[in-house]
Structure formats: structure tokens, C-alpha cells
Enzyme design. Structure first.
Site, PDB file in Angstrom:
ATOM      1  N   PRO A  99      16.123  13.350  40.822  1.00 36.13           N
ATOM      2  CA  PRO A  99      15.008  13.822  41.655  1.00 36.13           C
ATOM      3  C   PRO A  99      14.054  12.692  42.046  1.00 36.13           C
ATOM      4  O   PRO A  99      13.196  12.876  42.896  1.00 36.13           O
ATOM      5  CB  PRO A  99      14.304  14.867  40.777  1.00 36.13           C
ATOM      6  CG  PRO A  99      14.851  14.721  39.412  1.00 36.13           C
ATOM      7  CD  PRO A  99      16.147  13.978  39.500  1.00 36.13           C
TER       8      PRO A  99
ATOM      9  N   GLU B   7      16.590  15.058  29.877  1.00 34.74           N
ATOM     10  CA  GLU B   7      15.276  14.727  30.435  1.00 34.74           C
ATOM     11  C   GLU B   7      15.329  13.515  31.341  1.00 34.74           C
ATOM     12  O   GLU B   7      14.388  13.214  32.040  1.00 34.74           O
ATOM     13  CB  GLU B   7      14.280  14.464  29.306  1.00 34.74           C
ATOM     14  CG  GLU B   7      14.039  15.669  28.422  1.00 34.74           C
ATOM     15  CD  GLU B   7      13.523  16.871  29.194  1.00 34.74           C
ATOM     16  OE1 GLU B   7      12.542  16.721  29.925  1.00 34.74           O
ATOM     17  OE2 GLU B   7      14.107  17.956  29.064  1.00 34.74           O
TER      18      GLU B   7
ATOM     19  N   ARG C 203      32.928  15.988  54.939  1.00 38.96           N
ATOM     20  CA  ARG C 203      33.190  16.592  56.259  1.00 38.96           C
ATOM     21  C   ARG C 203      32.933  15.613  57.408  1.00 38.96           C
ATOM     22  O   ARG C 203      33.359  15.843  58.533  1.00 38.96           O
ATOM     23  CB  ARG C 203      32.410  17.887  56.439  1.00 38.96           C
ATOM     24  CG  ARG C 203      30.926  17.746  56.373  1.00 38.96           C
ATOM     25  CD  ARG C 203      30.270  19.089  56.127  1.00 38.96           C
ATOM     26  NE  ARG C 203      30.563  20.039  57.191  1.00 38.96           N
ATOM     27  CZ  ARG C 203      30.030  19.993  58.401  1.00 38.96           C
ATOM     28  NH1 ARG C 203      29.170  19.044  58.703  1.00 38.96           N
ATOM     29  NH2 ARG C 203      30.338  20.893  59.314  1.00 38.96           N
TER      30      ARG C 203
ATOM     31  N   ASP D  75      26.480  19.868  64.831  1.00 41.71           N
ATOM     32  CA  ASP D  75      25.807  20.364  63.627  1.00 41.71           C
ATOM     33  C   ASP D  75      24.296  20.184  63.729  1.00 41.71           C
ATOM     34  O   ASP D  75      23.835  19.228  64.336  1.00 41.71           O
ATOM     35  CB  ASP D  75      26.223  19.534  62.386  1.00 41.71           C
ATOM     36  CG  ASP D  75      27.572  19.932  61.861  1.00 41.71           C
ATOM     37  OD1 ASP D  75      28.074  20.988  62.252  1.00 41.71           O
ATOM     38  OD2 ASP D  75      28.118  19.166  61.050  1.00 41.71           O
TER      39      ASP D  75
HETATM   40  N1  ADE Z   1      19.095  15.933  39.337  1.00 43.08           N
HETATM   41  C1  ADE Z   1      18.150  16.841  39.034  1.00 43.08           C
HETATM   42  N2  ADE Z   1      17.467  17.223  40.113  1.00 43.08           N
HETATM   43  C2  ADE Z   1      17.999  16.531  41.166  1.00 43.08           C
HETATM   44  C3  ADE Z   1      17.716  16.478  42.548  1.00 43.08           C
HETATM   45  N3  ADE Z   1      16.748  17.208  43.102  1.00 43.08           N
HETATM   46  N4  ADE Z   1      18.453  15.655  43.306  1.00 43.08           N
HETATM   47  C4  ADE Z   1      19.424  14.892  42.757  1.00 43.08           C
HETATM   48  N5  ADE Z   1      19.730  14.894  41.463  1.00 43.08           N
HETATM   49  C5  ADE Z   1      19.027  15.716  40.668  1.00 43.08           C
END
Ligand code: ADE
Length: 246
Positions: free
Chosen positions: A90, A117, A155, A170
Site C-alpha cells: 500500500p 504487518e 490482457r 477500454d
Molecule cells: N498489500 C496490501 N494492501 C495493498 C495495496 N493496496 N496494494 C498493493 N499491495 C497491497
């Protein structure tokens, strides 16, 4: 294109990679997706892949050794050195259609799925060449994020879709959302297909579709209407229709 995926939950991948376009791409030899269990690169009898964080705090952290060893073993086996090693996290830069287009042109990429974590920062600093997030929310692990990225990338590998045209229309491929589509029946519950689509006038249909794509983007995702995606005539048409061309 070869895609190596390193993860703690390899079973997650079986069904999604065995459906539809990705399955066909694999069967036709256009994509070769290989899943690796990070635990196969541990050395203790419990196959320990995580440990407590230095400095304390909640949760567990993925250890660096099995991840480094997995990446190095795969690279060595393939004689690969310049391959992008992408961490799904994230904290990465946001995944997008243009990034998918860029990655679809690579002959080989490696994806590392984090879990728990987090993972030891030395993996980010000294092993990963890029970090990618699929959105501003936190998943339990990188597996689903890797599947999303792989689907979007595969794709776009040249030759995977029936015609180049299908990927070009797309949503997002031209900076706009896709225009509305209709199929039979012509009238369903009193709702009729826009008559222009039955006219057989291809240039008018193309213009209608382009304008619908602009309208939809202006209403739903005005942030996408960056300078450059529209021509002067389209900007004029937008202001005449009280839409903000940005
Ligand atoms: N791992 C946990 N959350 C994630 C996300 N939003 N994007 C990529 N990998 C992740």
C-alpha cells in the site's frame, strides 16, 4: 512474457489465473506465470518466514533472507539480471492503465507479495526496483494486488486480445472512461437503445461514442480530464454544454 510471483499463499492464484483471458494467454504461450512459495526458501523446520519487529510494536514482519534468496535463485536459474522486481504494497506508487501498458512490454517481471504487518525494509531498499499499490486501502496481503496487476498487464501483452482495438477502447486507455455499450434486445422494458447506434452511420456513431466518453468522464471522473486528452473542438463542445473542460 514471464511473470514470477513470490508469496506466502500460492493457493490463492490457482483459480483466477486459470480463467478467461489470462488462461488463454498462458495456453497460447504469450504469458508464463510461475508462482513461488517464499517458505520454500526458508531453512528451519517450521519454515519461518516472519519475525517480531525490532523496536517492538504489533504484528509480525516478513524476514528478508527467504525473499532475497528466492529472487536470487530465480534470477540465477533464468540467467536474468535486469528484471524488474516489483513489491506489492500500500506504500507503493499507484497502479494505473499506463503502468500496466508499460509493464506489458517487458519480457519478464517479478512480483513480491508482502504480508503481515509489513516486510523488512532492506527488501524495499536493496532488492525491489519498484513498489506498487493498487489503491489507497490495505489488503491482508499482496496476493490479491498481484492478481489485479497481472490481469491488467496480461490482457495488454501484444497478441493476447482478439484485436488491438479491444484494448484501445477500454476505459482509461485514452485518458477517458469508456462510452456506454448496448446489445440486443433493441428495446428492453421500455428502454430503447440510442437510435444513433442503429443508424449504420459509422462516423456519427464514432462521434457520439467519443462525446459520451467525454460526458461520462466529466461527470464521474473530472480529475481524468487533463489537458491534452481533448481537442479544441471537443473543449468548445464541452463549454457549449456547460461542462468544465478543466
Ligand atoms: N498489500 C496490501 N494492501 C495493498 C495495496 N493496496 N496494494 C498493493 N499491495 C497491497
Amino acid at each position: 512474457m514471464r511473470i514470477d510471483i513470490l508469496c506466502l499463499f500460492p493457493e490463492v492464484f490457482a483459480s483466477p489465473l486459470n480463467q478467461s483471458i489470462v488462461k488463454r494467454a498462458t495456453e497460447r504461450g504469450l504469458a508464463n506465470i510461475v508462482i513461488h512459495d517464499i517458505r520454500d526458501y526458508t531453512h528451519d523446520k517450521h519454515r519461518t518466514a516472519d519475525d517480531y519487529p525490532y523496536g517492538g510494536g504489533p504484528g509480525m514482519v516478513l524476514k528478508p533472507e527467504p525473499i532475497f534468496e528466492a529472487v536470487e535463485a530465480i534470477k540465477q536459474q533464468l540467467g536474468a539480471c535486469e528484471v524488474p522486481v516489483i513489491l506489492l504494497t500500500p506504500q507503493g506508487r499507484l497502479f494505473s492503465q499506463s503502468l500496466a501498458q508499460e509493464l506489458a512490454l517487458q519480457p519478464h517481471i517479478m512480483l513480491i507479495c508482502g504480508h503481515y504487518e509489513g516486510l523488512d525494509e532492506r527488501v524495499c531498499e536493496h532488492l525491489a526496483t519498484d513498489e506498487i499499490s493498487i489503491g489507497d486501502y490495505v489488503l491482508s496481503g499482496g496476493e490479491l494486488a498481484a492478481l489485479v496487476a497481472v490481469d491488467a498487464i496480461v490482457r495488454l501483452i501484444p497478441g493476447v486480445l482478439g484485436s488491438e482495438f479491444s484494448a484501445n477502447s477500454d476505459s482509461h486507455s485514452n485518458g477517458l472512461l469508456e462510452y456506454p455499450q448496448y446489445t440486443r434486445p433493441q428495446t428492453y422494458r421500455d428502454w430503447s437503445v440510442p437510435s444513433i447506434l442503429l443508424s449504420g452511420n459509422h462516423s456519427e456513431i464514432a462521434q457520439w461514442r467519443r462525446r459520451q466518453a467525454i460526458l461520462r468522464t466529466a461527470k464521474r471522473r473530472p480529475d481524468l480530464l487533463k489537458k491534452g486528452s481533448l481537442c479544441d473542438e471537443e473543449r468548445k463542445w464541452m463549454s457549449e454544454n456547460l461542462l468544465d473542460p478543466r
